[in-house]
Design a protein around this motif. Structure first.
Motif, short mmCIF file in Angstrom:
data_model
loop_
_atom_site.label_atom_id
_atom_site.label_comp_id
_atom_site.label_asym_id
_atom_site.label_seq_id
_atom_site.Cartn_x
_atom_site.Cartn_y
_atom_site.Cartn_z
N ARG A 138 0.86 -1.18 0.00
CA ARG A 138 0.00 0.00 0.00
C ARG A 138 0.89 1.22 0.00
N THR A 139 0.40 2.29 -0.57
CA THR A 139 1.18 3.52 -0.58
C THR A 139 1.08 4.18 0.79
N LYS A 140 1.96 5.14 1.00
CA LYS A 140 1.97 5.86 2.27
C LYS A 140 0.65 6.61 2.46
N ALA A 141 0.12 7.16 1.39
CA ALA A 141 -1.15 7.89 1.46
C ALA A 141 -2.29 6.94 1.82
N GLN A 142 -2.29 5.73 1.28
CA GLN A 142 -3.33 4.77 1.61
C GLN A 142 -3.26 4.38 3.09
N ALA A 148 -5.49 4.86 8.54
CA ALA A 148 -5.26 5.20 9.95
C ALA A 148 -6.23 6.29 10.39
N ALA A 149 -6.44 7.29 9.54
CA ALA A 149 -7.36 8.38 9.87
C ALA A 149 -8.79 7.86 9.97
N GLN A 150 -9.18 6.96 9.05
CA GLN A 150 -10.53 6.39 9.09
C GLN A 150 -10.72 5.55 10.36
#
Length: 61
Positions: A34-38, A43-45
């Motif tokens: 997974r990308t860092k953004a994913q 994590a935020a979700q």
């Protein structure tokens, strides 16, 4: 018999092993990569869902 077509089986085995390892790595990258953004989005979700769940807790003191 001609000795012009001598093949080294060890080279073929090593090439096949490398190709198999590369294919397995590619499969794992698709499966787990997974990308860092994913990762940050997930994590935020997760944090938002936890905070919403905690907001609905009753205080039984």
């Amino acid at each position: 018999m001609s000795t012009d077509n001598v093949t080294n089986l060890n080279q073929f085995r090593k090439q096949k092993a490398r190709a198999d390892k590369r294919a397995e790595g590619d499969q794992n990258a698709v499966k787990f990569g997974r990308t860092k953004a994913q990762k940050a989005l997930e994590a935020a979700q997760k944090a938002k869902a936890k905070s919403e769940l905690d907001a609905h807790k009753r205080d039984d003191t």
